[in-house]
Design an enzyme around this catalytic site. Structure first.
Site, mmCIF file in Angstrom:
data_model
loop_
_atom_site.group_PDB
_atom_site.id
_atom_site.type_symbol
_atom_site.label_atom_id
_atom_site.label_comp_id
_atom_site.label_asym_id
_atom_site.label_seq_id
_atom_site.Cartn_x
_atom_site.Cartn_y
_atom_site.Cartn_z
ATOM 1 N N GLY A 9 0.844 -1.189 0.000
ATOM 2 C CA GLY A 9 0.000 0.000 0.000
ATOM 3 C C GLY A 9 0.872 1.229 0.000
ATOM 4 O O GLY A 9 2.107 1.144 0.029
ATOM 5 N N MET A 11 2.208 4.925 1.679
ATOM 6 C CA MET A 11 2.473 5.375 3.030
ATOM 7 C C MET A 11 1.150 5.762 3.689
ATOM 8 O O MET A 11 0.184 6.100 3.013
ATOM 9 C CB MET A 11 3.412 6.589 3.004
ATOM 10 C CG MET A 11 4.790 6.304 2.466
ATOM 11 S SD MET A 11 5.835 7.783 2.409
ATOM 12 C CE MET A 11 4.936 8.812 1.245
ATOM 13 N N ASP A 12 1.124 5.710 4.992
ATOM 14 C CA ASP A 12 -0.038 6.170 5.769
ATOM 15 C C ASP A 12 -1.254 5.258 5.671
ATOM 16 O O ASP A 12 -2.354 5.680 6.004
ATOM 17 C CB ASP A 12 -0.453 7.579 5.322
ATOM 18 C CG ASP A 12 -0.228 8.616 6.408
ATOM 19 O OD1 ASP A 12 0.264 8.242 7.482
ATOM 20 O OD2 ASP A 12 -0.542 9.788 6.180
ATOM 21 N N CYS A 13 -1.074 4.008 5.201
ATOM 22 C CA CYS A 13 -2.241 3.127 5.078
ATOM 23 C C CYS A 13 -2.262 2.044 6.150
ATOM 24 O O CYS A 13 -3.076 1.128 6.096
ATOM 25 C CB CYS A 13 -2.314 2.502 3.687
ATOM 26 S SG CYS A 13 -1.068 1.243 3.375
ATOM 27 N N GLY A 14 -1.360 2.136 7.128
ATOM 28 C CA GLY A 14 -1.428 1.239 8.269
ATOM 29 C C GLY A 14 -0.635 -0.045 8.157
ATOM 30 O O GLY A 14 -0.916 -1.011 8.874
ATOM 31 N N SER A 16 2.587 -0.784 9.037
ATOM 32 C CA SER A 16 3.330 -1.124 10.251
ATOM 33 C C SER A 16 2.391 -1.454 11.400
ATOM 34 O O SER A 16 2.693 -2.325 12.228
ATOM 35 C CB SER A 16 4.252 0.040 10.639
ATOM 36 O OG SER A 16 5.218 0.264 9.639
ATOM 37 N N ASP A 86 9.004 -5.703 8.015
ATOM 38 C CA ASP A 86 8.472 -4.381 7.696
ATOM 39 C C ASP A 86 9.475 -3.617 6.842
ATOM 40 O O ASP A 86 10.660 -3.942 6.815
ATOM 41 C CB ASP A 86 8.162 -3.613 8.979
ATOM 42 C CG ASP A 86 7.224 -2.429 8.735
ATOM 43 O OD1 ASP A 86 6.371 -2.529 7.828
ATOM 44 O OD2 ASP A 86 7.334 -1.418 9.447
ATOM 45 N N GLU A 87 8.986 -2.600 6.131
ATOM 46 C CA GLU A 87 9.814 -1.830 5.187
ATOM 47 C C GLU A 87 10.477 -2.767 4.186
ATOM 48 O O GLU A 87 11.648 -2.608 3.810
ATOM 49 C CB GLU A 87 10.876 -1.007 5.937
ATOM 50 C CG GLU A 87 10.324 -0.110 7.030
ATOM 51 C CD GLU A 87 9.447 1.028 6.529
ATOM 52 O OE1 GLU A 87 9.295 1.163 5.289
ATOM 53 O OE2 GLU A 87 8.900 1.772 7.360
#
Length: 216
Positions: A9, A11-14, A16, A86-87
């Site tokens: 997704g 950034m800012d879509c949750g 993490s 993650d990342e």
């Protein structure tokens, strides 16, 4: 059957937050996982969410053998029931191959989280390899929003509030940086194409209906 699952997704879509939730849910059932991350906003060896949640993680440094790390840990009596990454967009393609080997040879579920494209709308090498190898690709259901209210589909890098389209593919920043710093913003395709960030739109006092239209 164990799977390599790629949660993608903007950034800012949750992403993490979901990674932390999956880890918590499995831990609550007595399962033990290993969390890998790279270049998290909270610093080395951290998995953090913009909601303020942080947990310890293993920094997946460039050229680190993720498969070898897990084999060594398990050979010394460590228990591993699943893997969270993650990342994942920052991983080397070879490291994504190692994730697939972890699934196939060690029989572990691997949950990878990452953005698909960079600020130039180009695929990250790690994300490209995940798309090629993943058993399943899941698009995050929490939609990030452009400043205009439309669904955000593109990641933009900003300097002083202005969008840039040149530079190194990986520069660590965040959506919460001050306008003078290198930061990131999610935009709809239209405003990404026009390079119309929220700062520029605010300065121009324009509404989404009165933005300039490109003409040949």
């Amino acid at each position: 059957m164990p799977e390599l699952v790629f949660f993608s997704g903007t950034m800012d879509c949750g992403k993490s937050t979901l990674a932390l939730q999956i880890g918590h849910n499995r831990s609550a059932r007595g399962l033990q996982g290993v969390i890998f991350t790279r270049d998290d906003r909270a610093g080395e060896g951290k998995l953090s969410s913009r909601l303020g949640l942080v947990t310890e993680a293993v920094e997946a440094a460039p050229e680190m053998d993720l498969y070898g790390y897990l084999v060594g840990r398990m050979s010394h009596g460590g228990r591993v029931d699943h893997v969270i990454v993650d990342e994942a967009q920052f991983l080397d393609p070879a490291q994504v191959d190692q994730l697939a080997r972890i699934v196939d040879d060690l029989g572990l579920d691997v949950f990878a989280f990452g953005i698909t494209t960079d600020f130039r709308t180009k695929l990250f090498p790690g994300s490209q390899r995940l798309i090629e190898l993943a058993d399943r690709i899941e698009t995050l259901q929490v939609e990030a929003m452009c400043w205009c209210g439309a669904r955000a589909t593109h990641n933009a890098r900003t300097v002083g509030g202005e969008m840039v389209v040149e530079g190194a593919q990986v520069v660590v920043g965040d959506v919460d940086r001050s306008p003078e710093e290198i930061g990131y913003e999610v935009l709809c395709r239209s405003h990404h194409r026009r390079r119309m960030t929220s700062a520029l739109a605010h300065a121009a006092a324009l509404s989404p209906d009165t933005l300039p239209v490109e003409t040949d």
